[in-house]
Design an enzyme around this catalytic site. Structure first.
Site, short mmCIF file in Angstrom:
data_model
loop_
_atom_site.label_atom_id
_atom_site.label_comp_id
_atom_site.label_asym_id
_atom_site.label_seq_id
_atom_site.Cartn_x
_atom_site.Cartn_y
_atom_site.Cartn_z
N PRO A 138 0.82 -1.22 0.00
CA PRO A 138 0.00 0.00 0.00
C PRO A 138 0.85 1.26 0.00
O PRO A 138 0.35 2.37 -0.23
CB PRO A 138 -0.82 -0.12 1.29
CG PRO A 138 -0.12 -1.12 2.14
CD PRO A 138 0.62 -2.02 1.21
N GLU B 64 2.01 -8.31 8.75
CA GLU B 64 2.25 -6.87 8.94
C GLU B 64 3.02 -6.26 7.77
O GLU B 64 3.19 -5.05 7.70
CB GLU B 64 3.03 -6.63 10.24
CG GLU B 64 2.16 -6.48 11.47
CD GLU B 64 1.04 -5.48 11.31
OE1 GLU B 64 1.33 -4.30 11.02
OE2 GLU B 64 -0.12 -5.86 11.46
N ARG C 282 -4.84 -7.90 -20.49
CA ARG C 282 -5.83 -7.52 -21.52
C ARG C 282 -5.26 -6.50 -22.51
O ARG C 282 -5.84 -6.26 -23.56
CB ARG C 282 -7.15 -7.04 -20.90
CG ARG C 282 -7.08 -5.76 -20.14
CD ARG C 282 -8.27 -5.65 -19.20
NE ARG C 282 -9.55 -5.75 -19.90
CZ ARG C 282 -10.08 -4.79 -20.64
NH1 ARG C 282 -9.42 -3.66 -20.80
NH2 ARG C 282 -11.24 -4.96 -21.23
N ASP D 80 -11.17 2.05 -23.96
CA ASP D 80 -11.55 1.93 -22.55
C ASP D 80 -11.24 3.22 -21.81
O ASP D 80 -10.44 4.04 -22.26
CB ASP D 80 -10.73 0.81 -21.89
CG ASP D 80 -11.38 -0.55 -22.05
OD1 ASP D 80 -12.58 -0.59 -22.38
OD2 ASP D 80 -10.68 -1.56 -21.86
C1 LIG Z 1 -1.87 -6.13 5.88
S1 LIG Z 1 -0.88 -5.59 4.58
C2 LIG Z 1 0.47 -4.81 5.43
C3 LIG Z 1 0.37 -3.35 5.46
C4 LIG Z 1 1.56 -2.67 6.13
N1 LIG Z 1 1.54 -2.86 7.54
C5 LIG Z 1 1.49 -1.20 5.82
O1 LIG Z 1 0.79 -0.47 6.50
O2 LIG Z 1 2.12 -0.77 4.83
C6 LIG Z 1 -0.18 -7.08 3.99
C7 LIG Z 1 0.25 -7.08 2.53
O3 LIG Z 1 -0.87 -6.89 1.71
C8 LIG Z 1 -0.48 -6.26 0.49
N2 LIG Z 1 -1.29 -5.04 0.32
C9 LIG Z 1 -2.12 -4.50 1.22
N3 LIG Z 1 -2.72 -3.42 0.75
C10 LIG Z 1 -2.29 -3.26 -0.51
C11 LIG Z 1 -2.55 -2.31 -1.54
N4 LIG Z 1 -3.37 -1.30 -1.36
N5 LIG Z 1 -1.91 -2.46 -2.73
C12 LIG Z 1 -1.06 -3.48 -2.93
N6 LIG Z 1 -0.76 -4.41 -1.99
C13 LIG Z 1 -1.37 -4.31 -0.80
C14 LIG Z 1 1.01 -5.97 0.61
O4 LIG Z 1 1.73 -6.96 -0.08
C15 LIG Z 1 1.24 -6.03 2.11
O5 LIG Z 1 2.57 -6.38 2.43
#
Ligand SMILES: C[S@@+](CC[C@H](N)C(=O)[O-])C[C@H]1O[C@@H](n2cnc3c(N)ncnc32)[C@H](O)[C@@H]1O
Length: 243
Positions: free
Chosen positions: A88, A115, A152, A167
Site C-alpha cells: 500500500p 504486517e 488484456r 476503454d
Molecule cells: C496487511 S498488509 C500490510 C500493510 C503494512 N503494515 C502497511 O501499512 O504498509 C499485507 C500485505 O498486503 C499487500 N497489500 C495490502 N494493501 C495493498 C494495496 N493497497 N496495494 C497493494 N498491496 C497491498 C502488501 O503486499 C502487504 O505487504
C-alpha cells in the site's frame, strides 16, 4: 509474457486465472502464469516465513530469506525480469503503469502478508505498486487486479484491439456512455444520434460525451488529454450550462 507470482496462497489465483480473458490469454499462449509459494524456499523444519518485529510491536513480519531465494529461482530463466513489490506504500497502479508492464516480457509480482515485509526486501524490487489507498490482507488480490489489467493490453488477447484503446483512461478520458437494445425501457430512451446510423455523427457524439464525462467525474485526468480548440470550446459551453 511470463508473469511469476510469489505468494503464500497460490491457490487463491486458481479461480480468477482460469476464467474469461485470463484463461483465453493462456490458451492462446500469450501469457504464462507461474505461481511460486515462497514457503517452499524455507530451510528450517517449521517452514517459517515470518517472525516477530525487531523493536517489538504487534504482528509478524515476512522474513527476507525465503523471498530472496524464491526470487532467485523466479529469475533463473530471465535475470532481467521486472520485479514488482505489492504494497500500500507503493506508487498507485494506473492504466499507464499497466501499459508499461504490458510491454515487458517477464514480470515478477511479490505478494506480502501479515504486517508486511522486512524492509530489506524492498531493495530487490524495481517497482513498488499499490492498487489504492486502502489496506488489503495480502498482495494476492492486488496481483490479480494488476495481472488482469496488464494481460488484456497484450496485443491479440482481446477480440478486438480497439476495445482496449477506447476503454476508460486510454488517452486520459473516461469511456463514453454505452447503450444496447431496447431503444426505450421504463421511459428511458437511447439518445437519438445512436439510432441514426450516421457513423461520423455517432463518433463525434461519443468523443464529446467522453470529454464531458471526464470533466464532470475526473477533472484531474483532463490536463493529460489532447483536446482540440473546438473540443475545449464545447466543454466550456457545456460546463457553463451545467453549473
Ligand atoms: C496487511 S498488509 C500490510 C500493510 C503494512 N503494515 C502497511 O501499512 O504498509 C499485507 C500485505 O498486503 C499487500 N497489500 C495490502 N494493501 C495493498 C494495496 N493497497 N496495494 C497493494 N498491496 C497491498 C502488501 O503486499 C502487504 O505487504
Amino acid at each position: 509474457m511470463i508473469i511469476q507470482i510469489l505468494s503464500l496462497f497460490p491457490e487463491m489465483f486458481y479461480g480468477p486465472f482460469q476464467n474469461s480473458i485470463l484463461k483465453r490469454a493462456q490458451e492462446l499462449k500469450l501469457v504464462e502464469f507461474r505461481l511460486i509459494n515462497f514457503r517452499d524456499f524455507t530451510l528450517d523444519k517449521h517452514r517459517m516465513v515470518d517472525d516477530i518485529p525487531y523493536g517489538g510491536g504487534s504482528g509478524m513480519v515476512l522474513k527476507p530469506e525465503p523471498i530472496y531465494r524464491g526470487l532467485q529461482f523466479a529469475k533463473e530463466t530471465k535475470p532481467e525480469a521486472k520485479v514488482v513489490l505489492l504494497t500500500p506504500q507503493g506508487q498507485t497502479f494506473k492504466q499507464q503503469t499497466a501499459e508499461q508492464l504490458a510491454a515487458a516480457e517477464h514480470i515478477i509480482l511479490i505478494c506480502g502478508h501479515y504486517e508486511g515485509f522486512d524492509e530489506r526486501i524492498r531493495s530487490w524490487a524495481d517497482l513498488e505498486l499499490s492498487i489504492g489507498d486502502y489496506v488489503l490482507t495480502g498482495g494476492e488480490l492486488a496481483a490479480m487486479a494488476i495481472s488482469d489489467a496488464v494481460v488484456r493490453l497484450i496485443p491479440g488477447v482481446l477480440g478486438s484491439d480497439e476495445s482496449a484503446q477506447k476503454d476508460s483512461f486510454a488517452g486520459n478520458l473516461l469511456d463514453y456512455p454505452q447503450y444496447t437494445r431496447p431503444a426505450e425501457f421504463e421511459g428511458l430512451c437511447v439518445p437519438e444520434v445512436l439510432l441514426s446510423g450516421h457513423h461520423a455523427r455517432i463518433e463525434a457524439w461519443r468523443r464529446e460525451q467522453a470529454i464531458l464525462r471526464t470533466a464532470l467525474r475526473r477533472p484531474d485526468l483532463l490536463a493529460g488529454a489532447a483536446l482540440t480548440e473546438r473540443e475545449k470550446q464545447f466543454l466550456r459551453q457545456e460546463l457553463d450550462l451545467k453549473i
